[in-house]
Scaffold this motif. Structure first.
Motif, PDB file in Angstrom:
ATOM      1  N   SER A   1      38.353  91.810  91.746  1.00 48.73           N
ATOM      2  CA  SER A   1      38.171  90.525  92.423  1.00 48.73           C
ATOM      3  C   SER A   1      39.450  89.686  92.418  1.00 48.73           C
ATOM      4  CB  SER A   1      37.025  89.734  91.789  1.00 48.73           C
ATOM      5  OG  SER A   1      37.285  89.494  90.427  1.00 48.73           O
ATOM      6  N   TYR A   2      40.368  89.958  91.519  1.00 45.51           N
ATOM      7  CA  TYR A   2      41.646  89.258  91.484  1.00 45.51           C
ATOM      8  C   TYR A   2      42.710  89.998  92.307  1.00 45.51           C
ATOM      9  CZ  TYR A   2      39.549  86.670  87.647  1.00 45.51           C
ATOM     10  OH  TYR A   2      38.710  85.890  86.884  1.00 45.51           O
ATOM     11  N   LEU A   3      42.679  91.326  92.269  1.00 38.53           N
ATOM     12  CA  LEU A   3      43.697  92.110  92.958  1.00 38.53           C
ATOM     13  C   LEU A   3      43.430  92.249  94.454  1.00 38.53           C
ATOM     14  CD1 LEU A   3      44.246  94.844  90.253  1.00 38.53           C
ATOM     15  CD2 LEU A   3      45.824  93.035  90.899  1.00 38.53           C
ATOM     16  N   TYR A   4      42.158  92.283  94.855  1.00 38.08           N
ATOM     17  CA  TYR A   4      41.810  92.443  96.269  1.00 38.08           C
ATOM     18  C   TYR A   4      42.480  91.380  97.146  1.00 38.08           C
ATOM     19  CZ  TYR A   4      39.017  92.951 100.502  1.00 38.08           C
ATOM     20  OH  TYR A   4      38.616  93.121 101.795  1.00 38.08           O
ATOM     21  N   PRO A   5      42.365  90.075  96.817  1.00 32.81           N
ATOM     22  CA  PRO A   5      43.009  89.087  97.687  1.00 32.81           C
ATOM     23  C   PRO A   5      44.539  89.182  97.686  1.00 32.81           C
ATOM     24  CG  PRO A   5      41.937  88.009  95.817  1.00 32.81           C
ATOM     25  CD  PRO A   5      41.573  89.445  95.775  1.00 32.81           C
ATOM     26  N   MET A   6      45.113  89.637  96.591  1.00 35.09           N
ATOM     27  CA  MET A   6      46.567  89.809  96.558  1.00 35.09           C
ATOM     28  C   MET A   6      46.981  90.916  97.513  1.00 35.09           C
ATOM     29  SD  MET A   6      47.415  89.504  92.489  1.00 35.09           S
ATOM     30  CE  MET A   6      49.123  89.887  92.702  1.00 35.09           C
TER      31      MET A   6
ATOM     32  N   GLY B   1      44.829  79.438  84.996  1.00 40.30           N
ATOM     33  CA  GLY B   1      43.569  78.720  84.964  1.00 40.30           C
ATOM     34  C   GLY B   1      42.418  79.557  84.427  1.00 40.30           C
ATOM     35  N   LYS B   2      42.659  80.824  84.211  1.00 39.55           N
ATOM     36  CA  LYS B   2      41.658  81.733  83.647  1.00 39.55           C
ATOM     37  C   LYS B   2      42.282  82.407  82.434  1.00 39.55           C
ATOM     38  CE  LYS B   2      38.730  81.495  87.164  1.00 39.55           C
ATOM     39  NZ  LYS B   2      37.363  81.091  87.047  1.00 39.55           N
ATOM     40  N   ASN B   3      41.457  82.866  81.554  1.00 35.24           N
ATOM     41  CA  ASN B   3      41.959  83.622  80.413  1.00 35.24           C
ATOM     42  C   ASN B   3      41.934  85.101  80.796  1.00 35.24           C
ATOM     43  OD1 ASN B   3      42.894  84.253  77.904  1.00 35.24           O
ATOM     44  ND2 ASN B   3      40.911  84.066  76.904  1.00 35.24           N
ATOM     45  N   LYS B   4      42.749  85.459  81.791  1.00 35.35           N
ATOM     46  CA  LYS B   4      42.716  86.801  82.345  1.00 35.35           C
ATOM     47  C   LYS B   4      44.130  87.297  82.570  1.00 35.35           C
ATOM     48  CE  LYS B   4      40.715  90.256  84.535  1.00 35.35           C
ATOM     49  NZ  LYS B   4      40.007  91.250  83.795  1.00 35.35           N
TER      50      LYS B   4
ATOM     51  N   MET C   1      40.493  79.774  95.031  1.00 38.43           N
ATOM     52  CA  MET C   1      41.843  80.283  95.137  1.00 38.43           C
ATOM     53  C   MET C   1      42.413  80.413  93.727  1.00 38.43           C
ATOM     54  SD  MET C   1      45.228  78.716  97.009  1.00 38.43           S
ATOM     55  CE  MET C   1      44.451  78.626  98.571  1.00 38.43           C
ATOM     56  N   PHE C   2      43.121  81.510  93.515  1.00 39.57           N
ATOM     57  CA  PHE C   2      43.733  81.759  92.224  1.00 39.57           C
ATOM     58  C   PHE C   2      45.240  81.627  92.338  1.00 39.57           C
ATOM     59  CE2 PHE C   2      39.959  84.543  92.359  1.00 39.57           C
ATOM     60  CZ  PHE C   2      39.248  83.981  91.322  1.00 39.57           C
ATOM     61  N   LYS C   3      45.870  81.263  91.236  1.00 39.19           N
ATOM     62  CA  LYS C   3      47.325  81.278  91.144  1.00 39.19           C
ATOM     63  C   LYS C   3      47.690  82.359  90.140  1.00 39.19           C
ATOM     64  CE  LYS C   3      48.339  76.528  92.278  1.00 39.19           C
ATOM     65  NZ  LYS C   3      49.098  75.344  91.875  1.00 39.19           N
ATOM     66  N   TYR C   4      48.725  83.114  90.461  1.00 35.03           N
ATOM     67  CA  TYR C   4      49.139  84.233  89.634  1.00 35.03           C
ATOM     68  C   TYR C   4      50.565  84.021  89.154  1.00 35.03           C
ATOM     69  CZ  TYR C   4      45.295  86.494  92.164  1.00 35.03           C
ATOM     70  OH  TYR C   4      44.082  86.812  92.703  1.00 35.03           O
ATOM     71  N   ALA C   5      50.885  84.617  88.020  1.00 33.94           N
ATOM     72  CA  ALA C   5      52.254  84.608  87.514  1.00 33.94           C
ATOM     73  C   ALA C   5      52.507  85.942  86.819  1.00 33.94           C
ATOM     74  CB  ALA C   5      52.461  83.468  86.527  1.00 33.94           C
ATOM     75  N   VAL C   6      53.681  86.485  87.021  1.00 34.20           N
ATOM     76  CA  VAL C   6      54.064  87.708  86.320  1.00 34.20           C
ATOM     77  C   VAL C   6      54.584  87.302  84.958  1.00 34.20           C
ATOM     78  CG1 VAL C   6      55.590  89.715  86.335  1.00 34.20           C
ATOM     79  CG2 VAL C   6      54.614  88.880  88.483  1.00 34.20           C
ATOM     80  N   SER C   7      54.130  88.002  83.931  1.00 37.88           N
ATOM     81  CA  SER C   7      54.543  87.650  82.572  1.00 37.88           C
ATOM     82  C   SER C   7      56.049  87.807  82.413  1.00 37.88           C
ATOM     83  CB  SER C   7      53.813  88.528  81.554  1.00 37.88           C
ATOM     84  OG  SER C   7      54.183  89.888  81.715  1.00 37.88           O
ATOM     85  N   ARG C   8      56.581  87.051  81.500  1.00 37.59           N
ATOM     86  CA  ARG C   8      58.003  87.142  81.180  1.00 37.59           C
ATOM     87  C   ARG C   8      58.191  88.185  80.094  1.00 37.59           C
ATOM     88  NH1 ARG C   8      61.118  84.696  84.850  1.00 37.59           N
ATOM     89  NH2 ARG C   8      62.685  84.357  83.299  1.00 37.59           N
TER      90      ARG C   8
END
Length: 85
Positions: A70-75, A33-36, A1-8
């Protein structure tokens, strides 16, 4: 599971869009948690592709975005843009 944040938003530089934006937020999605980071234009392309396919996207590779699919598909799945087959 990934956690996402929108940049400020830093207030200077970057891409500007004519579409609606939210004050104080930037144009990148950061994968915690990733450098992405995923640019807004890449996310827009993923959404456009999913809509063209009528929500029937067989997997991350079907979005045609190597490295980001692979990051956008689950979103997109979670937001109801993509249907489970």
């Amino acid at each position: 599971m990934f956690k996402y944040a929108v940049s400020r938003s830093t207030g200077a530089g970057g891409c500007y869009y004519e579409e609606t934006s939210i004050e104080g937020y930037g144009n990148e999605i950061r994968v915690e948690g990733k450098n992405k980071s995923i640019s807004r234009s890449t996310a827009d392309l993923a959404l456009k592709k999913a809509m063209e396919l009528g929500g029937r996207v067989k997997g991350p590779k079907a979005l045609g975005l190597p490295g980001s699919g692979s990051y956008l598909y689950p979103m997109l799945f979670r937001f109801g843009v993509i249907d489970a087959e």
